[in-house]
Motif scaffolding. Structure first.
Motif, PDB file in Angstrom:
ATOM      1  N   ARG A 268       0.251   3.701  14.661  1.00 23.28           N
ATOM      2  CA  ARG A 268       1.570   3.316  15.195  1.00 23.28           C
ATOM      3  C   ARG A 268       2.022   4.313  16.264  1.00 23.28           C
TER       4      ARG A 268
ATOM      5  N   ARG B 174     -12.275  -7.074  13.864  1.00 22.46           N
ATOM      6  CA  ARG B 174     -12.818  -6.119  14.850  1.00 22.46           C
ATOM      7  C   ARG B 174     -14.193  -5.619  14.404  1.00 22.46           C
TER       8      ARG B 174
ATOM      9  N   LYS C   9       0.824  -1.228   0.000  1.00 27.18           N
ATOM     10  CA  LYS C   9       0.000   0.000   0.000  1.00 27.18           C
ATOM     11  C   LYS C   9       0.847   1.263   0.000  1.00 27.18           C
TER      12      LYS C   9
ATOM     13  N   THR D  84      -2.039   6.482   6.981  1.00 28.86           N
ATOM     14  CA  THR D  84      -2.833   6.550   8.223  1.00 28.86           C
ATOM     15  C   THR D  84      -2.357   5.526   9.254  1.00 28.86           C
TER      16      THR D  84
ATOM     17  N   ARG E 249       8.110  -7.963   4.513  1.00 29.03           N
ATOM     18  CA  ARG E 249       8.280  -7.224   5.757  1.00 29.03           C
ATOM     19  C   ARG E 249       9.575  -7.647   6.463  1.00 29.03           C
TER      20      ARG E 249
ATOM     21  N   ASP F   4      -7.329  -7.142  12.650  1.00 30.91           N
ATOM     22  CA  ASP F   4      -7.802  -6.010  11.844  1.00 30.91           C
ATOM     23  C   ASP F   4      -9.088  -6.350  11.085  1.00 30.91           C
TER      24      ASP F   4
ATOM     25  N   ASP G  43      -9.383   1.269   6.534  1.00 28.59           N
ATOM     26  CA  ASP G  43     -10.812   1.599   6.488  1.00 28.59           C
ATOM     27  C   ASP G  43     -11.048   2.890   5.712  1.00 28.59           C
TER      28      ASP G  43
ATOM     29  N   ARG H 255      -2.129  -9.979  13.167  1.00 28.20           N
ATOM     30  CA  ARG H 255      -2.637  -8.630  12.934  1.00 28.20           C
ATOM     31  C   ARG H 255      -3.771  -8.630  11.893  1.00 28.20           C
TER      32      ARG H 255
ATOM     33  N   ARG I 189     -10.362   5.228  17.374  1.00 23.05           N
ATOM     34  CA  ARG I 189     -10.637   5.434  15.949  1.00 23.05           C
ATOM     35  C   ARG I 189     -11.374   6.759  15.750  1.00 23.05           C
TER      36      ARG I 189
HETATM   37  O1  CDP Z   1       2.699  -1.092   7.492  1.00 15.95           O
HETATM   38  P1  CDP Z   1       1.638  -2.082   7.858  1.00 15.95           P
HETATM   39  O2  CDP Z   1       0.712  -2.346   6.734  1.00 15.95           O
HETATM   40  O3  CDP Z   1       2.193  -3.304   8.538  1.00 15.95           O
HETATM   41  O4  CDP Z   1       0.806  -1.423   9.041  1.00 15.95           O
HETATM   42  P2  CDP Z   1       0.230   0.050   9.143  1.00 15.95           P
HETATM   43  O5  CDP Z   1      -0.501   0.416   7.906  1.00 15.95           O
HETATM   44  O6  CDP Z   1       1.328   0.956   9.602  1.00 15.95           O
HETATM   45  O7  CDP Z   1      -0.868  -0.100  10.320  1.00 15.95           O
HETATM   46  C1  CDP Z   1      -0.547  -0.551  11.634  1.00 15.95           C
HETATM   47  C2  CDP Z   1      -1.841  -0.979  12.311  1.00 15.95           C
HETATM   48  O8  CDP Z   1      -2.671   0.165  12.461  1.00 15.95           O
HETATM   49  C3  CDP Z   1      -2.692  -1.970  11.538  1.00 15.95           C
HETATM   50  O9  CDP Z   1      -2.387  -3.319  11.817  1.00 15.95           O
HETATM   51  C4  CDP Z   1      -4.129  -1.612  11.961  1.00 15.95           C
HETATM   52  O10 CDP Z   1      -4.495  -2.302  13.128  1.00 15.95           O
HETATM   53  C5  CDP Z   1      -4.052  -0.150  12.286  1.00 15.95           C
HETATM   54  N1  CDP Z   1      -4.662   0.705  11.253  1.00 15.95           N
HETATM   55  C6  CDP Z   1      -6.049   0.843  11.246  1.00 15.95           C
HETATM   56  O11 CDP Z   1      -6.726   0.221  12.050  1.00 15.95           O
HETATM   57  N2  CDP Z   1      -6.659   1.680  10.348  1.00 15.95           N
HETATM   58  C7  CDP Z   1      -5.931   2.366   9.459  1.00 15.95           C
HETATM   59  N3  CDP Z   1      -6.557   3.191   8.610  1.00 15.95           N
HETATM   60  C8  CDP Z   1      -4.523   2.212   9.412  1.00 15.95           C
HETATM   61  C9  CDP Z   1      -3.912   1.357  10.322  1.00 15.95           C
END
Ligand code: CDP
Length: 199
Positions: A34, A161, A11, A29, A131, A158, A105, A154, A82
């Motif tokens: 984080r 929930r 992403k 986001t 990763r 995610d 989301d 995760r 959130r």
């Molecule tokens: O980089 P990676 O895709 O591993 O994770 P991230 O995008 O940095 O997001 C970390 C955590 O934040 C995710 O596992 C979600 O639980 C949460 N997150 C979320 O709930 N909603 C978002 N819009 C972005 C992240």
């Protein structure tokens, strides 16, 4: 423009490339969550951290660890956390000149009216491998098996929930990058956006 999808699907790289190509501002986001997760690890409640996030919290080099990602995903389950982050994301999305937001989301909850929606995914094994390479390159000593466990845990939290679960919006274009290198993945995303925006 919204880009959602599970951990390490690509992403961020795709979002940055599209922002550069189409002249949009970009917001990762995940960094917000984080930053909250990091402050929870430092002893605050998630709600307190989310209510007082500042730009300095996002501009740190210790947010990209497995521990912080895990804490982020735990905090991200909480509806209050959130809700506290919604306004900032929505006002970023309304910037003149356009914006691309990546997360979980964005196409479903934050920007249901986004002009273009992508859901970027890949197999858990491929994502864990990517990763693991990133974490190793950043000097973190982790095994690929532990990264795979973390990614799976995760993903499950995610997607499972109640509030704003990770799911492709009905009108999102799904892009599976399991068998695409980064250049091919970016090219595929660019093609979708070009077609939707007509430029
Ligand atoms: O980089 P990676 O895709 O591993 O994770 P991230 O995008 O940095 O997001 C970390 C955590 O934040 C995710 O596992 C979600 O639980 C949460 N997150 C979320 O709930 N909603 C978002 N819009 C972005 C992240």
């Amino acid at each position: 423009m919204s880009i959602d999808g599970p951990a390490a699907a690509g992403k961020g790289t795709i979002a940055r490339a599209l922002a550069a190509r189409f002249g949009f501002a970009h917001l990762d986001t995940g960094l917000l969550y984080r930053a909250v997760g990091r402050r929870v690890l430092a002893g605050e409640t998630a709600e307190m951290a989310a209510a007082s996030l500042s730009p300095l919290d996002l501009d740190r080099d210790d947010l990209r660890t497995q521990e912080v990602a895990e804490a982020a995903s735990r905090a991200a389950v909480l509806p209050t956390v959130r809700a506290l982050l919604v306004d900032f994301q929505r006002s970023f999305a309304r910037r003149t000149g356009g914006a691309v937001l990546d997360g979980r989301d964005i196409g479903t909850v934050i920007c249901p009216d986004a002009e273009v929606k992508l859901f970027v995914t890949a197999s858990a094994e491929v994502r864990a491998h990517r990763r693991w390479l990133e974490l190793r390159a950043a000097g973190h000593e982790v095994t690929e098996a532990s990264v795979l466990d973390d990614v799976r845990a995760r993903d499950a939290r995610d997607a499972g929930r109640k509030d704003a679960p990770m799911v492709a919006a009905g009108d999102a274009m799904v892009l599976d990058t399991s068998e695409l290198g980064i250049d091919a993945a970016v090219a595929a995303a660019e093609a979708v956006v070009k077609e939707r925006l007509g430029r």
